[in-house]
Each structure stands twice: as C-alpha cells, then as structure tokens.
Design an enzyme around this catalytic site. Sequence first.
Site, PDB file in Angstrom:
ATOM      1  N   ASN A   1      -4.360 -11.376  -1.920  1.00 61.71           N
ATOM      2  CA  ASN A   1      -3.093 -11.116  -1.229  1.00 61.71           C
ATOM      3  C   ASN A   1      -3.259 -11.558   0.219  1.00 61.71           C
ATOM      4  O   ASN A   1      -3.910 -10.876   1.002  1.00 61.71           O
ATOM      5  CB  ASN A   1      -2.776  -9.614  -1.319  1.00 61.71           C
ATOM      6  CG  ASN A   1      -1.532  -9.249  -0.522  1.00 61.71           C
ATOM      7  OD1 ASN A   1      -0.800 -10.119  -0.051  1.00 61.71           O
ATOM      8  ND2 ASN A   1      -1.291  -7.951  -0.370  1.00 61.71           N
TER       9      ASN A   1
ATOM     10  N   GLY B   1      -7.736  -2.646   4.880  1.00 58.15           N
ATOM     11  CA  GLY B   1      -7.923  -3.280   6.181  1.00 58.15           C
ATOM     12  C   GLY B   1      -8.740  -2.461   7.165  1.00 58.15           C
ATOM     13  O   GLY B   1      -8.755  -2.748   8.363  1.00 58.15           O
TER      14      GLY B   1
ATOM     15  N   LYS C   1      -1.086 -11.699   2.473  1.00 58.38           N
ATOM     16  CA  LYS C   1      -0.175 -10.985   3.392  1.00 58.38           C
ATOM     17  C   LYS C   1       0.503 -12.018   4.302  1.00 58.38           C
ATOM     18  O   LYS C   1       0.785 -13.119   3.850  1.00 58.38           O
ATOM     19  CB  LYS C   1      -0.942  -9.901   4.157  1.00 58.38           C
ATOM     20  CG  LYS C   1      -1.705  -8.977   3.192  1.00 58.38           C
ATOM     21  CD  LYS C   1      -2.256  -7.751   3.820  1.00 58.38           C
ATOM     22  CE  LYS C   1      -2.990  -6.932   2.761  1.00 58.38           C
ATOM     23  NZ  LYS C   1      -3.518  -5.669   3.285  1.00 58.38           N
TER      24      LYS C   1
ATOM     25  N   SER D   1     -10.554  -3.064   1.413  1.00 58.66           N
ATOM     26  CA  SER D   1     -11.847  -3.447   2.022  1.00 58.66           C
ATOM     27  C   SER D   1     -12.874  -3.876   0.974  1.00 58.66           C
ATOM     28  O   SER D   1     -14.063  -3.639   1.154  1.00 58.66           O
ATOM     29  CB  SER D   1     -12.379  -2.318   2.909  1.00 58.66           C
ATOM     30  OG  SER D   1     -11.473  -2.064   3.966  1.00 58.66           O
TER      31      SER D   1
ATOM     32  N   HIS E   1       3.320  -2.605  -2.790  1.00 58.88           N
ATOM     33  CA  HIS E   1       2.183  -2.533  -1.873  1.00 58.88           C
ATOM     34  C   HIS E   1       2.467  -1.456  -0.825  1.00 58.88           C
ATOM     35  O   HIS E   1       3.610  -1.280  -0.396  1.00 58.88           O
ATOM     36  CB  HIS E   1       1.968  -3.899  -1.211  1.00 58.88           C
ATOM     37  CG  HIS E   1       0.652  -3.986  -0.508  1.00 58.88           C
ATOM     38  ND1 HIS E   1       0.445  -3.408   0.718  1.00 58.88           N
ATOM     39  CD2 HIS E   1      -0.527  -4.545  -0.878  1.00 58.88           C
ATOM     40  CE1 HIS E   1      -0.818  -3.616   1.074  1.00 58.88           C
ATOM     41  NE2 HIS E   1      -1.433  -4.293   0.120  1.00 58.88           N
TER      42      HIS E   1
ATOM     43  N   GLU F   1       2.065  -1.432   2.217  1.00 59.81           N
ATOM     44  CA  GLU F   1       2.724  -1.940   3.427  1.00 59.81           C
ATOM     45  C   GLU F   1       4.226  -2.094   3.204  1.00 59.81           C
ATOM     46  O   GLU F   1       5.019  -1.888   4.126  1.00 59.81           O
ATOM     47  CB  GLU F   1       2.069  -3.275   3.847  1.00 59.81           C
ATOM     48  CG  GLU F   1       0.670  -3.037   4.390  1.00 59.81           C
ATOM     49  CD  GLU F   1      -0.310  -4.173   4.143  1.00 59.81           C
ATOM     50  OE1 GLU F   1       0.112  -5.311   3.847  1.00 59.81           O
ATOM     51  OE2 GLU F   1      -1.534  -3.909   4.242  1.00 59.81           O
TER      52      GLU F   1
ATOM     53  N   GLU G   1      -4.975   1.014  -4.618  1.00 60.18           N
ATOM     54  CA  GLU G   1      -5.381   0.690  -3.254  1.00 60.18           C
ATOM     55  C   GLU G   1      -5.234   1.931  -2.377  1.00 60.18           C
ATOM     56  O   GLU G   1      -4.129   2.200  -1.866  1.00 60.18           O
ATOM     57  CB  GLU G   1      -4.506  -0.428  -2.677  1.00 60.18           C
ATOM     58  CG  GLU G   1      -4.543  -1.717  -3.452  1.00 60.18           C
ATOM     59  CD  GLU G   1      -4.145  -2.914  -2.597  1.00 60.18           C
ATOM     60  OE1 GLU G   1      -4.925  -3.845  -2.526  1.00 60.18           O
ATOM     61  OE2 GLU G   1      -3.056  -2.879  -1.983  1.00 60.18           O
TER      62      GLU G   1
HETATM   63  P1  13P Z   1      -8.023  -5.544   2.557  1.00 57.51           P
HETATM   64  O1  13P Z   1      -8.857  -6.194   1.480  1.00 57.51           O
HETATM   65  O2  13P Z   1      -7.844  -6.413   3.768  1.00 57.51           O
HETATM   66  O3  13P Z   1      -8.490  -4.159   2.865  1.00 57.51           O
HETATM   67  O4  13P Z   1      -6.543  -5.400   1.949  1.00 57.51           O
HETATM   68  C1  13P Z   1      -6.379  -4.867   0.693  1.00 57.51           C
HETATM   69  C2  13P Z   1      -4.977  -5.070   0.291  1.00 57.51           C
HETATM   70  O5  13P Z   1      -4.069  -4.471   0.826  1.00 57.51           O
HETATM   71  C3  13P Z   1      -4.710  -6.067  -0.764  1.00 57.51           C
HETATM   72  O6  13P Z   1      -3.398  -5.973  -1.212  1.00 57.51           O
END
Ligand code: 13P
Length: 251
Positions: free
Chosen positions: A9, A173, A11, A213, A95, A97, A167
Amino acid sequence: MRQQIVAGNWKMNTTLEEGIELTKAMLGKIESPRGLVVVAPPLTHLHGIGKLLQPHPQFHLAAQNCHQEPKGAFTGEVSASMLVSVGASFVIIGHSERRQYFMEDNITLSAKVNAALSQGLKPIFCCGEPLDNREAENQVEYVCEQIKAGLFHLPEEAFKQVVIAYEPIWAIGTGRTASSQQAQDMHQALREYISKKYGGSIADDTSILYGGSCNAQNAAEIFAQPDVDGGLIGGASLKSDDFAAIISALK
Ligand code: 13P
C-alpha cells in the site's frame, strides 16, 4: 487452500515516474513469488502501473479506495467499475486512515464492499484496534465488531472473495510492530469468529494478512505464524529491496 499474499500500500507517495521506476525495480528483483503480490499505488498511477504488471500473472493491481455508488454526481470520487476498467482486481477498503481522516463508518464501508464485489473487485478489508483498546485488552471484541459490521451481511460466495488485513493502529507507521504472537492470537481469533458465521471450511480458506511496521527484518517471523497469510505493507513497500525481501519471507 488459502492464498498467501503480500500487498504493498503505497498510500499518498510517489510521482508517476517514481512509481514506474519502483515497479520496474520490484519486478526485476522478484522472480517467482510463493504467493500473490498486490500493488496498490495512488489512483493516478493505476493505469500505467497496471500495464507494467500485466505480463506477470502473480502480480495484481489494487486501488486504495473506491466509492460506494456505481456512478453519478460525486465530484472527485472513483467507482469500482472505473477501477476494473484500468486493470485493478483488488481494492483496499476500510483502512484505518480512511476511517480516521475521511470519517468512513461501518455503513459506508459495507456499501463499499458491496460496490467492489458487484464489479468483481476483491476487497482487502482492513480492521485493527487503537492503542486504548489494546491496553484495555478488548482488542478482539473491537476487531470482531469491525468484521461483523463490514462483512457479515455477505452471502457465503461473496465472502469467499474477501481478503482481511489486520492492522493494529498503534503499529501503523510507528516502527512498533505487533509481536508475532500478538498477530497470531488476533488472526486465530478472527478465523474462529469467521468460522462461527460461515463455517470452518470458509474460515480456513480466508486469507488474513498482517499490517503495521512489517519490514524485511520481521516479516519472516510474523508470516511463519499458522494463521498469518502474508502482509499489507506500507512504508517498506516503497523500497524495492525491502519489498522483495518481504515477499521472499512468505511461507
Ligand atoms: P506501515 O507498514 O508503514 O506501518 O503501514 C502499514 C499500513 O498501513 C499498510 O496499509
């Protein structure tokens, strides 16, 4: 047998040119993945990157979101059929976010799941608890509720098309990954929950990915867990070496 999957992803990262370079580098480094590789670039890159992936049957294109309506006056939005028309076969839905910054609630998310499935797009449905719920030790109830609200209206045949990504929000992140045991415990609990609704065979065939992560160093230990079927990767999917290493960690 459920599929092992690593999905990247991206983003809101990369220009089109950078995305094309990243894709080419990735394809050059990953020869025969043990599972499916899914790439979710920004919307503007889907068509171009889809063309690069097309000759590689184990690589699939995903969008990071879609609108729940089939078409119409929704300025700035994109429908599931539009995503299919540029070569997407998966779409990330729910997600954290999107839930947090775009106020996407369970009703909207279940409508998005329906919209995706109606066009043959496979949803990668995200779930995961905030830190408060982890600390209060009610993370399983929290995440099961998200799954129920987003997916349990689906008939069996439709549910079978869904991939789940767990997640934990506190791991996204942050560099603070869930331990492999924490991931396994949640994935096992989700599989049991799915089993109660859809039966053991469907639960057993559901791919449940871990995200948060996940990186080249910790992927193998997390993926080795019996109920972890790969990962949804954010930051580390933007570096071709790291992403290739994560893919090679699939069991
Ligand atoms: P990270 O791998 O940057 O922690 O992000 C995970 C994520 O949100 C994937 O959709």
